[in-house]
Design a protein around this motif. Structure first.
Motif, mmCIF file in Angstrom:
data_model
loop_
_atom_site.group_PDB
_atom_site.id
_atom_site.type_symbol
_atom_site.label_atom_id
_atom_site.label_comp_id
_atom_site.label_asym_id
_atom_site.label_seq_id
_atom_site.Cartn_x
_atom_site.Cartn_y
_atom_site.Cartn_z
ATOM 1 N N GLY A 106 4.490 0.414 1.055
ATOM 2 C CA GLY A 106 3.512 1.066 -0.108
ATOM 3 C C GLY A 106 3.305 0.226 -1.355
ATOM 4 O O GLY A 106 4.722 -1.118 -1.644
ATOM 5 N N SER A 107 3.638 0.882 -2.224
ATOM 6 C CA SER A 107 3.141 0.273 -3.446
ATOM 7 C C SER A 107 4.816 0.660 -4.130
ATOM 8 O O SER A 107 5.423 1.734 -3.938
ATOM 9 C CB SER A 107 2.051 1.306 -4.027
ATOM 10 O OG SER A 107 2.240 0.604 -5.941
ATOM 11 N N ARG A 108 5.097 -0.225 -5.021
ATOM 12 C CA ARG A 108 6.077 0.028 -5.664
ATOM 13 C C ARG A 108 5.570 1.217 -7.139
ATOM 14 O O ARG A 108 6.783 1.931 -7.293
ATOM 15 C CB ARG A 108 6.484 -0.655 -6.862
ATOM 16 C CG ARG A 108 7.546 -0.751 -7.311
ATOM 17 C CD ARG A 108 8.694 -2.293 -8.071
ATOM 18 N NE ARG A 108 9.062 -3.368 -7.183
ATOM 19 C CZ ARG A 108 9.801 -2.920 -5.986
ATOM 20 N NH1 ARG A 108 10.556 -1.884 -6.293
ATOM 21 N NH2 ARG A 108 9.971 -3.453 -5.488
ATOM 22 N N GLU A 109 4.312 1.442 -7.120
ATOM 23 C CA GLU A 109 4.255 2.533 -7.900
ATOM 24 C C GLU A 109 4.464 3.943 -7.342
ATOM 25 O O GLU A 109 4.604 4.598 -8.498
ATOM 26 C CB GLU A 109 2.780 2.378 -8.864
ATOM 27 C CG GLU A 109 2.975 0.995 -9.011
ATOM 28 C CD GLU A 109 2.757 1.110 -11.026
ATOM 29 O OE1 GLU A 109 4.026 1.884 -11.503
ATOM 30 O OE2 GLU A 109 2.963 -0.226 -11.349
ATOM 31 N N ILE A 110 4.754 3.532 -6.331
ATOM 32 C CA ILE A 110 5.140 4.871 -5.646
ATOM 33 C C ILE A 110 6.198 5.875 -5.871
ATOM 34 O O ILE A 110 6.713 7.169 -6.431
ATOM 35 C CB ILE A 110 4.788 4.921 -4.187
ATOM 36 C CG1 ILE A 110 3.489 4.512 -3.415
ATOM 37 C CG2 ILE A 110 5.085 6.669 -3.416
ATOM 38 C CD1 ILE A 110 3.402 4.027 -2.225
ATOM 39 N N ALA A 111 6.720 4.518 -5.780
ATOM 40 C CA ALA A 111 8.508 4.953 -5.731
ATOM 41 C C ALA A 111 8.799 4.861 -7.550
ATOM 42 O O ALA A 111 10.121 6.075 -7.842
ATOM 43 C CB ALA A 111 9.433 3.682 -5.776
ATOM 44 N N GLY A 145 -7.317 -5.382 0.901
ATOM 45 C CA GLY A 145 -8.604 -5.639 0.544
ATOM 46 C C GLY A 145 -8.986 -5.501 -1.416
ATOM 47 O O GLY A 145 -8.133 -6.310 -1.947
ATOM 48 N N GLU A 146 -9.454 -4.390 -1.433
ATOM 49 C CA GLU A 146 -9.185 -3.705 -2.663
ATOM 50 C C GLU A 146 -8.783 -2.601 -3.455
ATOM 51 O O GLU A 146 -8.929 -1.661 -4.086
ATOM 52 C CB GLU A 146 -11.197 -3.204 -2.991
ATOM 53 C CG GLU A 146 -11.598 -4.782 -3.641
ATOM 54 C CD GLU A 146 -11.213 -5.534 -4.994
ATOM 55 O OE1 GLU A 146 -10.639 -5.004 -5.544
ATOM 56 O OE2 GLU A 146 -11.491 -6.447 -4.110
ATOM 57 N N GLU A 147 -7.157 -1.609 -2.445
ATOM 58 C CA GLU A 147 -7.510 -0.252 -2.281
ATOM 59 C C GLU A 147 -5.400 -0.531 -2.282
ATOM 60 O O GLU A 147 -5.100 -1.541 -1.960
ATOM 61 C CB GLU A 147 -7.699 0.663 -0.948
ATOM 62 C CG GLU A 147 -8.636 1.370 -0.661
ATOM 63 C CD GLU A 147 -9.023 2.084 -0.149
ATOM 64 O OE1 GLU A 147 -10.425 2.988 -0.203
ATOM 65 O OE2 GLU A 147 -8.292 2.116 1.190
ATOM 66 N N THR A 148 -5.140 0.180 -2.462
ATOM 67 C CA THR A 148 -3.221 0.684 -2.693
ATOM 68 C C THR A 148 -3.629 2.633 -2.998
ATOM 69 O O THR A 148 -3.780 3.073 -3.648
ATOM 70 C CB THR A 148 -3.198 0.345 -4.062
ATOM 71 O OG1 THR A 148 -3.053 -1.520 -4.330
ATOM 72 C CG2 THR A 148 -1.253 0.629 -4.593
ATOM 73 N N TRP A 149 -2.332 2.520 -1.484
ATOM 74 C CA TRP A 149 -2.010 3.938 -1.355
ATOM 75 C C TRP A 149 -1.569 4.392 -2.691
ATOM 76 O O TRP A 149 -0.670 3.755 -2.581
ATOM 77 C CB TRP A 149 -1.847 4.019 0.439
ATOM 78 C CG TRP A 149 -1.546 5.435 0.169
ATOM 79 C CD1 TRP A 149 -2.159 6.000 0.836
ATOM 80 C CD2 TRP A 149 -0.361 6.477 -0.208
ATOM 81 N NE1 TRP A 149 -2.114 7.484 1.311
ATOM 82 C CE2 TRP A 149 -1.278 7.705 1.110
ATOM 83 C CE3 TRP A 149 0.865 5.812 -0.535
ATOM 84 C CZ2 TRP A 149 -0.269 8.710 0.159
ATOM 85 C CZ3 TRP A 149 1.749 6.270 -0.405
ATOM 86 C CH2 TRP A 149 1.585 7.679 0.351
ATOM 87 N N LEU A 150 -2.227 5.380 -2.865
ATOM 88 C CA LEU A 150 -0.783 6.531 -3.699
ATOM 89 C C LEU A 150 -0.696 7.087 -3.318
ATOM 90 O O LEU A 150 -1.641 7.670 -2.612
ATOM 91 C CB LEU A 150 -1.558 5.447 -4.896
ATOM 92 C CG LEU A 150 -1.021 4.886 -6.394
ATOM 93 C CD1 LEU A 150 -2.123 4.769 -6.878
ATOM 94 C CD2 LEU A 150 0.130 4.566 -6.625
ATOM 95 N N SER A 151 0.410 7.993 -3.496
ATOM 96 C CA SER A 151 0.638 10.363 -3.387
ATOM 97 C C SER A 151 -0.341 10.269 -4.751
ATOM 98 O O SER A 151 -0.541 9.596 -5.335
ATOM 99 C CB SER A 151 1.845 10.137 -3.218
ATOM 100 O OG SER A 151 2.539 9.459 -4.162
ATOM 101 N N GLN A 152 -0.144 11.597 -4.573
ATOM 102 C CA GLN A 152 -1.044 12.568 -5.889
ATOM 103 C C GLN A 152 -0.251 12.492 -7.282
ATOM 104 O O GLN A 152 -0.452 11.981 -8.233
ATOM 105 C CB GLN A 152 -1.245 13.631 -5.557
ATOM 106 C CG GLN A 152 -2.425 14.251 -6.460
ATOM 107 C CD GLN A 152 -3.254 14.425 -6.479
ATOM 108 O OE1 GLN A 152 -4.342 13.720 -5.980
ATOM 109 N NE2 GLN A 152 -3.959 13.872 -8.328
#
Length: 164
Positions: free
Chosen positions: A110-115, A7-14
């Motif tokens: 999740g997102s590659r950005e999390i890793a 949708g419009e959301e990507t889950w990210l850790s803090q």
């Protein structure tokens, strides 16, 4: 790198949100200033048609601006939270061990950005066919997803653990 969103959301850790916010701040401030200086220095060398340094600096500027736009969009459309403490089911931010088409796979949901860039774990977004198939499934559950070639791929979730 294009970021997939649900949708419009990507889950990210803090931690990931903070790291990406700092990267954005650096690119918008010192990053832009540095590339502007490189372009000005190269421009003073003369003929811009045959000036390799100028063209390289302009290309680098384009990459920086693209990353800034990507980060702004990602941070604006992110949902920040902690990994679920319920490790009986796959959820964003968890590492899944699954049997996929008879082969064991271990990946981050999740997102590659999390890793971040300092890990070599495979990452599947919740919007990917495999990610969508396992998201919300419990340990021991079997599901399937459709591969690009139209074949149905069987998946069994074997283990869910937190990403660290």
């Amino acid at each position: 790198m294009t970021e997939e969103v649900i949708g419009e959301e990507t889950w990210l850790s803090q931690e990931a949100f903070d790291r990406l916010s700092k990267e954005l701040e650096t690119l918008q401030g010192p990053g832009r200033a540095d590339i502007a200086e490189k372009i000005d220095a190269a421009r003073e060398e003369g003929d811009l048609k045959e000036n390799g340094g100028y063209h390289a600096a302009r290309e680098e500027q384009g990459k920086i601006e693209a990353r800034i736009r990507q980060l702004e969009y990602l941070l604006r459309h992110s949902k920040v939270g902690e990994t679920s403490s319920d490790l009986s089911a796959a959820s964003p931010g968890t590492v899944i061990t699954a049997t996929v088409a008879g082969r064991e796979m271990r990946f981050l949901l999740g997102s590659r950005e999390i890793a971040g860039s300092d890990t070599d774990i495979d990452v599947f977004s919740e919007a990917s066919p495999l990610g969508a198939a396992v998201n919300g499934t419990k340990v021991g559950d079997s599901t399937s997803y459709e591969a690009p070639n139209g074949k149905s791929i069987a998946v069994t979730v074997d283990k869910v653990e937190p990403f660290s």
